[in-house]
Design a protein around this motif. Structure first.
Motif, PDB file in Angstrom:
ATOM      1  N   ARG A 212      -1.619   3.744   0.984  1.00  0.00           N
ATOM      2  CA  ARG A 212      -0.658   3.221   0.014  1.00  0.00           C
ATOM      3  C   ARG A 212      -0.304   4.298  -1.005  1.00  0.00           C
ATOM      4  O   ARG A 212      -1.177   4.979  -1.538  1.00  0.00           O
ATOM      5  CB  ARG A 212      -1.214   1.965  -0.649  1.00  0.00           C
ATOM      6  CG  ARG A 212      -1.635   0.930   0.395  1.00  0.00           C
ATOM      7  CD  ARG A 212      -2.230  -0.325  -0.222  1.00  0.00           C
ATOM      8  NE  ARG A 212      -1.178  -1.138  -0.807  1.00  0.00           N
ATOM      9  CZ  ARG A 212      -1.075  -1.418  -2.091  1.00  0.00           C
ATOM     10  NH1 ARG A 212      -1.948  -0.930  -2.949  1.00  0.00           N
ATOM     11  NH2 ARG A 212      -0.099  -2.174  -2.539  1.00  0.00           N
ATOM     12  N   LEU A 252      10.460   3.018  -2.963  1.00  0.00           N
ATOM     13  CA  LEU A 252       9.945   2.124  -4.003  1.00  0.00           C
ATOM     14  C   LEU A 252      10.339   0.673  -3.751  1.00  0.00           C
ATOM     15  O   LEU A 252       9.591  -0.249  -4.074  1.00  0.00           O
ATOM     16  CB  LEU A 252      10.453   2.581  -5.367  1.00  0.00           C
ATOM     17  CG  LEU A 252       9.819   3.856  -5.935  1.00  0.00           C
ATOM     18  CD1 LEU A 252      10.464   4.228  -7.260  1.00  0.00           C
ATOM     19  CD2 LEU A 252       8.308   3.683  -6.110  1.00  0.00           C
ATOM     20  N   ALA A 255       7.891  -1.286  -1.807  1.00  0.00           N
ATOM     21  CA  ALA A 255       6.556  -1.396  -2.392  1.00  0.00           C
ATOM     22  C   ALA A 255       6.097  -2.847  -2.503  1.00  0.00           C
ATOM     23  O   ALA A 255       6.900  -3.777  -2.548  1.00  0.00           O
ATOM     24  CB  ALA A 255       6.536  -0.736  -3.774  1.00  0.00           C
ATOM     25  N   LYS A 260       3.002  -0.053  -5.116  1.00  0.00           N
ATOM     26  CA  LYS A 260       2.624   0.928  -4.094  1.00  0.00           C
ATOM     27  C   LYS A 260       3.161   0.505  -2.727  1.00  0.00           C
ATOM     28  O   LYS A 260       3.164  -0.681  -2.391  1.00  0.00           O
ATOM     29  CB  LYS A 260       1.112   1.098  -4.039  1.00  0.00           C
ATOM     30  CG  LYS A 260       0.542   1.779  -5.282  1.00  0.00           C
ATOM     31  CD  LYS A 260      -0.929   2.088  -5.122  1.00  0.00           C
ATOM     32  CE  LYS A 260      -1.461   2.838  -6.339  1.00  0.00           C
ATOM     33  NZ  LYS A 260      -2.892   3.171  -6.189  1.00  0.00           N
ATOM     34  N   THR A 261       3.594   1.496  -1.969  1.00  0.00           N
ATOM     35  CA  THR A 261       4.171   1.259  -0.641  1.00  0.00           C
ATOM     36  C   THR A 261       3.155   1.621   0.426  1.00  0.00           C
ATOM     37  O   THR A 261       2.542   2.693   0.380  1.00  0.00           O
ATOM     38  CB  THR A 261       5.443   2.103  -0.450  1.00  0.00           C
ATOM     39  OG1 THR A 261       6.388   1.757  -1.468  1.00  0.00           O
ATOM     40  CG2 THR A 261       6.055   1.871   0.914  1.00  0.00           C
TER      41      THR A 261
END
Length: 302
Positions: A212, A252, A255, A260-261
């Motif tokens: 992540r 983004l 995400a 967080k992605t």
């Protein structure tokens, strides 16, 4: 940090063999990228460590004394030192000059290994087979330099890796998208490639590692830091600031609630043995003493 690991096994399907004359990777650039990553590799080694630990776990299940070992892909001494601690005699090779020299190894590409036939009991190829120009030829060469009843263990990032990065770059570039991510080897082809190279008892399976990131720049930094950036001969020009900014925005948008992605690395594992008369052979066709139809009949109850 890795969030989770998912193991899977698959069926083996056929794959066409690519001619070595049609190279897609730039050998010189590949070596340079690995060498440039050498100094700071330890800060970006999570994928390599994950694969190395899995290969060591699989080796622990082998009940044979495989003493002479060739390690293919040595960005540091982590895997060679672990093997030496097990009493192995280790030789290292890497396509990067700096990497090879740092571990007292030999600089060579996987499809041009400079070793004599029947030289090693075990070959451990960790983290490099995904960018070899002639993968079938490399596996054939590894089979030749193994001794009879020798074992190949391999791991590399395969098909299904980096889906988010691929999607956001395509979205950012639109109709003028370039190929920024390497073609990826489907793990389902692994067993077929091993069989074609003459290995017995071939196994191809894999797992996924999810990592992540707070931004696309952290992911790109990791890829550069592990020497895994684009080395295609036909790689497109560098991304413009506008395209990279758009890609960062799309990253983004993908995400989770915490900002967080999640990006995925799909890892393929290969194992196979060099033929030897001592190995168990499958039963001759037609030698069964009970027919399948009889075996499948429901049992009678008294």
């Amino acid at each position: 940090m890795a969030e989770h690991k998912v193991r899977f096994s698959i069926l083996v399907v056929s794959v066409s063999q690519q001619s070595p004359s049609h190279e897609i990777f730039d050998r010189r650039t590949r070596a340079i990228r690995r060498d440039r990553a050498a100094d700071k590799f330890g800060a970006h080694d999570f994928l390599y460590r994950h694969m190395a630990e899995e290969l060591l776990d699989r080796l622990a299940d082998v009940k044979r004394d495989l003493v002479d070992v060739l390690v293919v892909g040595c960005p540091d001494d982590y895997l060679p030192s672990r093997l030496r601690a097990l009493g192995k005699r280790v030789v290292c090779t890497d396509s990067g000059h700096v990497n090879a020299a740092a571990v007292g190894g030999v600089q060579a590409d996987e499809d041009a290994l400079p070793f004599a036939d029947n030289s090693f009991d075990l070959i451990v190829a960790c983290g490099t087979l995904e960018s070899v120009n002639d993968l079938p030829g490399a596996l054939l060469l590894m089979q030749r330099i193994l001794r009879p009843d020798g074992l190949l263990l391999g791991a590399f990032a395969g098909a299904g890796s980096l889906p988010v990065l691929r999607a956001v770059l395509l979205g950012a570039e639109g109709d003028r998208a370039g190929q920024h991510i390497h073609p990826q080897v489907d793990v389902r082809a692994g067993g077929d490639l091993l069989s074609r190279a003459g290995f017995t008892m071939p196994v191809a399976d894999g797992d996924t590692l999810t990592v992540r990131y707070g931004s696309i720049f952290g992911l790109l930094d990791d890829l550069r830091g592990m020497g895994a950036s684009n080395v295609l001969l036909s790689r497109p020009p560098m991304l413009s600031r506008a395209v990279l900014s758009h890609a960062a925005t799309l990253f983004l948008k993908a995400a989770d609630a915490d900002g967080k992605t999640a990006e995925r690395f799909a890892i393929a594992y290969l194992s196979g043995w060099k033929p030897d008369p001592s190995q168990a052979a499958p039963a001759r066709r037609g030698s069964a003493t009970v027919s399948l139809a009889e075996a499948l009949k429901p049992k009678r109850r008294d």
